[in-house]
Design a protein around this motif. Structure first.
Motif, mmCIF file in Angstrom:
data_model
loop_
_atom_site.group_PDB
_atom_site.id
_atom_site.type_symbol
_atom_site.label_atom_id
_atom_site.label_comp_id
_atom_site.label_asym_id
_atom_site.label_seq_id
_atom_site.Cartn_x
_atom_site.Cartn_y
_atom_site.Cartn_z
ATOM 1 N N ALA A 35 4.125 -3.987 -2.917
ATOM 2 C CA ALA A 35 4.283 -4.778 -1.690
ATOM 3 C C ALA A 35 2.946 -5.352 -1.250
ATOM 4 C CB ALA A 35 4.869 -3.925 -0.571
ATOM 5 N N TRP A 36 3.044 -6.342 -0.396
ATOM 6 C CA TRP A 36 1.889 -6.891 0.315
ATOM 7 C C TRP A 36 2.097 -6.641 1.807
ATOM 8 C CZ3 TRP A 36 -2.353 -8.787 -2.095
ATOM 9 C CH2 TRP A 36 -2.228 -9.181 -3.429
ATOM 10 N N ALA A 92 -5.406 -13.076 8.165
ATOM 11 C CA ALA A 92 -5.392 -11.619 8.166
ATOM 12 C C ALA A 92 -6.075 -11.113 6.901
ATOM 13 C CB ALA A 92 -3.957 -11.088 8.208
ATOM 14 N N VAL A 93 -6.297 -9.816 6.871
ATOM 15 C CA VAL A 93 -6.660 -9.150 5.623
ATOM 16 C C VAL A 93 -5.356 -8.756 4.942
ATOM 17 C CG1 VAL A 93 -7.823 -7.198 4.548
ATOM 18 C CG2 VAL A 93 -8.839 -8.312 6.559
ATOM 19 N N TYR A 94 -5.220 -9.132 3.681
ATOM 20 C CA TYR A 94 -4.002 -8.868 2.924
ATOM 21 C C TYR A 94 -4.239 -7.692 1.976
ATOM 22 C CZ TYR A 94 -1.684 -12.989 4.694
ATOM 23 O OH TYR A 94 -1.075 -13.916 5.529
ATOM 24 N N TYR A 95 -3.299 -6.739 2.015
ATOM 25 C CA TYR A 95 -3.408 -5.526 1.225
ATOM 26 C C TYR A 95 -2.278 -5.427 0.211
ATOM 27 C CZ TYR A 95 -6.597 -3.947 4.896
ATOM 28 O OH TYR A 95 -7.636 -3.835 5.785
ATOM 29 N N CYS A 96 -2.618 -4.996 -0.968
ATOM 30 C CA CYS A 96 -1.663 -4.693 -2.025
ATOM 31 C C CYS A 96 -1.379 -3.192 -1.973
ATOM 32 C CB CYS A 96 -2.303 -5.077 -3.352
ATOM 33 S SG CYS A 96 -1.524 -4.456 -4.833
ATOM 34 N N THR A 97 -0.126 -2.806 -2.185
ATOM 35 C CA THR A 97 0.212 -1.393 -2.105
ATOM 36 C C THR A 97 1.317 -1.036 -3.078
ATOM 37 O OG1 THR A 97 0.863 0.367 -0.570
ATOM 38 C CG2 THR A 97 1.827 -1.796 -0.192
ATOM 39 N N TYR A 103 11.724 -0.467 -2.904
ATOM 40 C CA TYR A 103 10.986 -1.646 -2.481
ATOM 41 C C TYR A 103 11.529 -2.196 -1.166
ATOM 42 C CZ TYR A 103 14.828 -4.806 -3.765
ATOM 43 O OH TYR A 103 16.022 -5.465 -3.834
ATOM 44 N N LEU A 104 12.639 -1.647 -0.678
ATOM 45 C CA LEU A 104 13.232 -2.113 0.567
ATOM 46 C C LEU A 104 12.563 -1.503 1.796
ATOM 47 C CD1 LEU A 104 16.980 -2.109 -0.479
ATOM 48 C CD2 LEU A 104 15.455 -4.083 -0.226
ATOM 49 N N ASN A 105 11.525 -0.682 1.581
ATOM 50 C CA ASN A 105 10.814 -0.097 2.705
ATOM 51 C C ASN A 105 9.875 -1.099 3.359
ATOM 52 O OD1 ASN A 105 11.692 2.665 2.859
ATOM 53 N ND2 ASN A 105 10.703 2.968 0.888
ATOM 54 N N TYR A 111 4.297 3.799 1.532
ATOM 55 C CA TYR A 111 3.502 3.337 0.393
ATOM 56 C C TYR A 111 2.273 4.223 0.247
ATOM 57 C CZ TYR A 111 6.551 -0.688 0.300
ATOM 58 O OH TYR A 111 7.660 -1.489 0.204
ATOM 59 N N SER A 112 2.046 4.691 -0.988
ATOM 60 C CA SER A 112 1.050 5.736 -1.214
ATOM 61 C C SER A 112 -0.330 5.220 -1.583
ATOM 62 C CB SER A 112 1.530 6.661 -2.343
ATOM 63 O OG SER A 112 2.797 7.206 -2.040
ATOM 64 N N TYR A 113 -0.399 4.104 -2.274
ATOM 65 C CA TYR A 113 -1.665 3.625 -2.818
ATOM 66 C C TYR A 113 -1.966 2.232 -2.278
ATOM 67 C CZ TYR A 113 -0.505 7.399 -5.987
ATOM 68 O OH TYR A 113 -0.145 8.612 -6.505
ATOM 69 N N TRP A 114 -3.231 2.046 -1.887
ATOM 70 C CA TRP A 114 -3.644 0.805 -1.226
ATOM 71 C C TRP A 114 -4.916 0.253 -1.851
ATOM 72 C CZ3 TRP A 114 -0.920 -1.370 2.891
ATOM 73 C CH2 TRP A 114 0.131 -0.590 3.393
ATOM 74 N N GLY A 115 -4.992 -1.076 -1.905
ATOM 75 C CA GLY A 115 -6.228 -1.720 -2.302
ATOM 76 C C GLY A 115 -7.163 -1.848 -1.100
ATOM 77 N N GLN A 116 -8.315 -2.481 -1.327
ATOM 78 C CA GLN A 116 -9.318 -2.607 -0.261
ATOM 79 C C GLN A 116 -9.070 -3.811 0.631
ATOM 80 O OE1 GLN A 116 -9.731 -3.797 -3.260
ATOM 81 N NE2 GLN A 116 -10.569 -5.840 -2.907
#
Length: 124
Positions: A35-36, A92-97, A103-105, A111-116
């Motif tokens: 997700a983003w 905004a700051v956009y995050y990948c996760t 995926y419907l959440n 979401y457990s893992y996040w980018g910077q």
């Protein structure tokens, strides 16, 4: 543990386009829903779009539906977000996760893992 690195952010005029990328380190990238999310100054992090592990299912926030497209390349371990018709409100700051859940959440806590994050600024 999945490591995620976003790229592709920048400054663009209203009406313009950007394509964000998110490179994942995990060989089992194909098994994660992705997700983003985005976070503007002074605001809470909000859901933008998500995609199923296979890529067959996608989900969008109403605010970006019809303008943004999420996709993934499981062979390249990469997630994308094509953003068209950008508005100043998209700044905004956009995050990948990544998540092992559906995926419907919409909830960031699922979401457990996040980018910077990568900064997107849309000027009027």
């Amino acid at each position: 543990q999945v490591q995620l690195v976003e790229s592709g952010g920048g400054l663009v005029q209203a009406g313009g386009s950007l394509r964000l990328s998110c490179a994942a380190s995990e060989r089992t990238f194909w098994s994660y829903a992705m997700a983003w999310f985005r976070q503007a100054p002074g605001k809470e992090r909000e859901f933008v779009a998500s995609i199923s592990s296979s890529g067959s299912g996608t989900n969008y926030a109403d605010s970006v539906k019809g303008r943004f497209t999420i996709s993934r390349d499981n062979a390249e371990n990469t997630l994308y977000l094509q953003m068209n018709s950008l508005k100043p409100g998209d700044t905004a700051v956009y995050y990948c996760t990544a998540s092992r859940n559906s995926y419907l959440n919409y909830n960031a806590q699922q979401y457990s893992y996040w980018g910077q994050g990568t900064q997107v600024t849309v000027s009027s």
